[in-house]
Design a protein around this motif. Structure first.
Motif, PDB file in Angstrom:
ATOM      1  N   GLY A   8       0.821  -1.207   0.000  1.00 54.13           N
ATOM      2  CA  GLY A   8       0.000   0.000   0.000  1.00 54.13           C
ATOM      3  C   GLY A   8       0.854   1.255   0.000  1.00 54.13           C
ATOM      4  N   ALA A   9       0.326   2.313  -0.630  1.00 50.19           N
ATOM      5  CA  ALA A   9       1.039   3.595  -0.648  1.00 50.19           C
ATOM      6  C   ALA A   9       0.051   4.727  -0.913  1.00 50.19           C
ATOM      7  N   PRO A  10       0.124   5.826  -0.155  1.00 49.26           N
ATOM      8  CA  PRO A  10      -0.673   7.009  -0.466  1.00 49.26           C
ATOM      9  C   PRO A  10      -0.210   7.599  -1.797  1.00 49.26           C
ATOM     10  N   LEU A  11      -1.153   8.115  -2.588  1.00 51.75           N
ATOM     11  CA  LEU A  11      -0.841   8.591  -3.941  1.00 51.75           C
ATOM     12  C   LEU A  11      -1.384   9.990  -4.189  1.00 51.75           C
ATOM     13  N   ALA A  12      -0.524  10.855  -4.696  1.00 49.44           N
ATOM     14  CA  ALA A  12      -0.916  12.165  -5.222  1.00 49.44           C
ATOM     15  C   ALA A  12       0.158  12.586  -6.201  1.00 49.44           C
ATOM     16  N   ILE A  13      -0.234  12.967  -7.413  1.00 46.23           N
ATOM     17  CA  ILE A  13       0.726  13.324  -8.455  1.00 46.23           C
ATOM     18  C   ILE A  13       0.482  14.769  -8.885  1.00 46.23           C
ATOM     19  N   GLY A  14       1.527  15.588  -8.805  1.00 47.00           N
ATOM     20  CA  GLY A  14       1.391  16.975  -9.230  1.00 47.00           C
ATOM     21  C   GLY A  14       2.503  17.842  -8.675  1.00 47.00           C
ATOM     22  N   GLU A  15       2.562  19.052  -9.144  1.00 46.59           N
ATOM     23  CA  GLU A  15       3.595  19.990  -8.706  1.00 46.59           C
ATOM     24  C   GLU A  15       3.260  20.645  -7.376  1.00 46.59           C
ATOM     25  N   ASP A  16       1.989  20.553  -6.963  1.00 49.98           N
ATOM     26  CA  ASP A  16       1.557  21.264  -5.757  1.00 49.98           C
ATOM     27  C   ASP A  16       0.935  20.332  -4.719  1.00 49.98           C
ATOM     28  N   VAL A  17       1.442  19.098  -4.651  1.00 47.89           N
ATOM     29  CA  VAL A  17       0.830  18.126  -3.740  1.00 47.89           C
ATOM     30  C   VAL A  17       1.745  17.724  -2.590  1.00 47.89           C
ATOM     31  N   LYS A  18       2.934  18.292  -2.532  1.00 48.67           N
ATOM     32  CA  LYS A  18       3.905  17.844  -1.527  1.00 48.67           C
ATOM     33  C   LYS A  18       3.373  17.977  -0.106  1.00 48.67           C
ATOM     34  N   HIS A  19       2.536  18.998   0.133  1.00 47.90           N
ATOM     35  CA  HIS A  19       2.002  19.209   1.476  1.00 47.90           C
ATOM     36  C   HIS A  19       1.119  18.044   1.940  1.00 47.90           C
ATOM     37  N   MET A  20       0.614  17.269   0.987  1.00 48.48           N
ATOM     38  CA  MET A  20      -0.289  16.165   1.344  1.00 48.48           C
ATOM     39  C   MET A  20       0.412  15.067   2.125  1.00 48.48           C
ATOM     40  N   ILE A  21       1.734  15.065   2.081  1.00 51.27           N
ATOM     41  CA  ILE A  21       2.456  14.047   2.843  1.00 51.27           C
ATOM     42  C   ILE A  21       2.164  14.180   4.330  1.00 51.27           C
ATOM     43  N   ALA A  30       9.320   7.833   1.990  1.00 50.26           N
ATOM     44  CA  ALA A  30       9.706   6.513   1.483  1.00 50.26           C
ATOM     45  C   ALA A  30       8.508   5.611   1.252  1.00 50.26           C
ATOM     46  N   ILE A  31       7.470   5.734   2.090  1.00 54.12           N
ATOM     47  CA  ILE A  31       6.321   4.834   2.005  1.00 54.12           C
ATOM     48  C   ILE A  31       5.173   5.438   1.212  1.00 54.12           C
ATOM     49  N   SER A  32       5.451   6.550   0.495  1.00 50.04           N
ATOM     50  CA  SER A  32       4.409   7.264  -0.224  1.00 50.04           C
ATOM     51  C   SER A  32       4.766   7.464  -1.689  1.00 50.04           C
ATOM     52  N   LEU A  33       3.750   7.791  -2.461  1.00 51.05           N
ATOM     53  CA  LEU A  33       3.908   8.195  -3.859  1.00 51.05           C
ATOM     54  C   LEU A  33       3.266   9.573  -4.000  1.00 51.05           C
ATOM     55  N   ILE A  34       3.946  10.569  -3.471  1.00 53.15           N
ATOM     56  CA  ILE A  34       3.404  11.920  -3.418  1.00 53.15           C
ATOM     57  C   ILE A  34       4.433  12.885  -3.983  1.00 53.15           C
ATOM     58  N   VAL A  86       7.385  10.529  -8.653  1.00 52.54           N
ATOM     59  CA  VAL A  86       6.573   9.320  -8.496  1.00 52.54           C
ATOM     60  C   VAL A  86       7.118   8.194  -9.366  1.00 52.54           C
ATOM     61  N   LYS A  87       7.567   8.537 -10.576  1.00 53.29           N
ATOM     62  CA  LYS A  87       8.133   7.520 -11.462  1.00 53.29           C
ATOM     63  C   LYS A  87       9.390   6.898 -10.849  1.00 53.29           C
ATOM     64  N   GLU A  88      10.212   7.715 -10.205  1.00 56.30           N
ATOM     65  CA  GLU A  88      11.412   7.203  -9.535  1.00 56.30           C
ATOM     66  C   GLU A  88      11.045   6.279  -8.377  1.00 56.30           C
ATOM     67  N   LEU A 100      -1.011   6.908 -13.348  1.00 50.40           N
ATOM     68  CA  LEU A 100      -0.143   5.927 -12.694  1.00 50.40           C
ATOM     69  C   LEU A 100       0.197   4.791 -13.657  1.00 50.40           C
ATOM     70  N   ARG A 101      -0.781   4.365 -14.427  1.00 54.14           N
ATOM     71  CA  ARG A 101      -0.524   3.293 -15.391  1.00 54.14           C
ATOM     72  C   ARG A 101       0.468   3.755 -16.455  1.00 54.14           C
ATOM     73  N   GLU A 102       0.385   5.019 -16.856  1.00 49.53           N
ATOM     74  CA  GLU A 102       1.348   5.562 -17.823  1.00 49.53           C
ATOM     75  C   GLU A 102       2.752   5.555 -17.228  1.00 49.53           C
ATOM     76  N   LEU A 103       2.877   5.951 -15.965  1.00 46.93           N
ATOM     77  CA  LEU A 103       4.193   6.015 -15.332  1.00 46.93           C
ATOM     78  C   LEU A 103       4.792   4.629 -15.125  1.00 46.93           C
ATOM     79  N   LEU A 104       3.943   3.620 -15.029  1.00 45.09           N
ATOM     80  CA  LEU A 104       4.419   2.249 -14.852  1.00 45.09           C
ATOM     81  C   LEU A 104       4.831   1.600 -16.159  1.00 45.09           C
ATOM     82  N   SER A 105       4.386   2.181 -17.267  1.00 45.54           N
ATOM     83  CA  SER A 105       4.662   1.548 -18.574  1.00 45.54           C
ATOM     84  C   SER A 105       6.080   1.846 -19.060  1.00 45.54           C
TER      85      SER A 105
END
Length: 346
Positions: free
Chosen positions: A223-236, A297-301, A307-309, A341-346
């Motif tokens: 499991g991992a929390p997910l948010a993708i964008g330039e302005d989402v870092k605060h969500m951590i 480390a435990i997030s995708l934010i 996120v791709k890294e 997310l599927r695009e980043l995994l491809s």
């Protein structure tokens, strides 16, 4: 890598299922329903089965102490039936706070019980006359223990599959080794890709060495929390209270599996501080004490590149199913997140 998500413990279930229907169209692979001390997971999984067509369903998790082994097997077979073979049985020991505190059942021998439950479930699904003489479960009940009228029975119905995938939630070395030996899948919590091999590599190798090849490769469900964008870092910071709850409050001093995991990751001092603050009722201070490095480390934010890294790190660590908690509200945005997310995994 499969993409999954989890239905929330609390309210809005019908709305969440409506979202799952749309996420299924966007390519969501699997959805799990938890069972802590909320509504039961089984009724909700049945509802999900009726509302969806392709997405796989999983219990995440059914607690091993709250049902007899044969009822667990019957329930899994029933859910597999109503979903046309889309169900995976996620089980785990939970913890004494829930098992003894909410169910009033003694929390003992989690490893031994789990192993026996898996054996019994597979007997039921093969439609064998169930006979098990274990340390923790005896089926039928011995004559000198009950009425003496019990006899071996087999499941009346023909299951859709005689091998329903079993996913075990496990953290400790012995439990993880057993999982890698007997289960189709393993579900840890707070998975730190760069430190996973140091913490779990030995137990996983030990279990895999005894693994029956017919089980296939171990599905590693993370499991991992997910948010993708330039302005989402605060969500951590949004996940701080949850991590503090587990590390600080899910157990007592000296008996908290999640606190022990944080220590094994190298955060001994921080874990002690979080627990001391939390058990003293200082929950906000405990949340603030959770290390930012651990949260990251435990997030995708973060931005797509970040996120791709992180996805590459998860893949390198052996993750095969990624169960994301989407932090941004609204079904349209969540559909976009799954597609991205599927695009980043491809």
């Amino acid at each position: 890598m499969r993409i999954g998500t989890q239905i929330s413990y609390a309210g809005g279930f019908a709305e969440s299922v409506a979202d799952i229907v749309e996420l299924e169209k966007a390519g969501l692979d699997i959805v799990s329903v938890p069972e802590a001390y909320s509504f039961d997971a089984v009724s909700q999984l049945g509802y999900l089965a009726a509302k969806t067509e392709r997405v796989e369903l999983a219990s995440g998790i059914l607690q091993i102490y709250t049902r007899t082994p044969t009822l667990t097997a019957m329930t899994a077979a029933g859910l597999d039936f109503v979903s046309d073979g889309r169900f995976s049985l996620g089980i785990g020991a939970s913890g004494p706070q829930v098992i003894e505190g909410f169910h009033g059942v003694r929390y003992d021998a989690p490893l031994g019980r789990t192993r026996e439950i898996v054996e019994i479930c597979r007997q039921v699904w093969r439609r064998e006359r169930v006979q098990h003489d274990g340390r923790h479960y005896q089926i039928p009940l011995p004559a000198d223990t009950g009425t003496g009228l019990g006899k071996p029975l087999k499941l009346i119905n023909q299951p859709v599959r005689e091998r329903i995938p079993i996913v075990l939630a496990s953290l400790g070395p012995k439990n993880v080794a057993m999982t890698a030996e007997i289960a189709e899948g393993w579900e840890p919590i707070f998975f730190y890709p760069e430190k996973a091999a140091d913490v779990w590599g030995g137990p996983l190798a030990e279990g895999r060495a005894k693994r029956d090849p017919s089980l296939g490769e171990l599905d590693v469900v993370v499991g991992a929390p997910l948010a993708i964008g330039e302005d989402v870092k605060h969500m951590i910071d949004w996940i701080r209270p949850m991590v503090a709850l587990y590390v600080g409050g899910m157990g007592a001093r000296g008996k908290n599996f999640y606190n022990e995991l944080a220590c094994r990751y190298g955060y001994e001092a921080e874990a002690k501080k979080i627990q001391d603050l939390y058990l003293d009722g200082k929950k906000e201070e405990a949340a603030a004490a959770v290390p930012a490095e651990l949260l990251e480390a435990i997030s995708l934010i973060g931005p797509a590149g970040h996120v791709k890294e992180r996805l590459a790190a998860y893949r390198e660590a052996g993750v095969t199913t990624l169960q994301v908690t989407m932090l941004e509200p609204g079904v349209e945005r969540r559909v976009q997140l799954i597609s991205r997310l599927r695009e980043l995994l491809s």
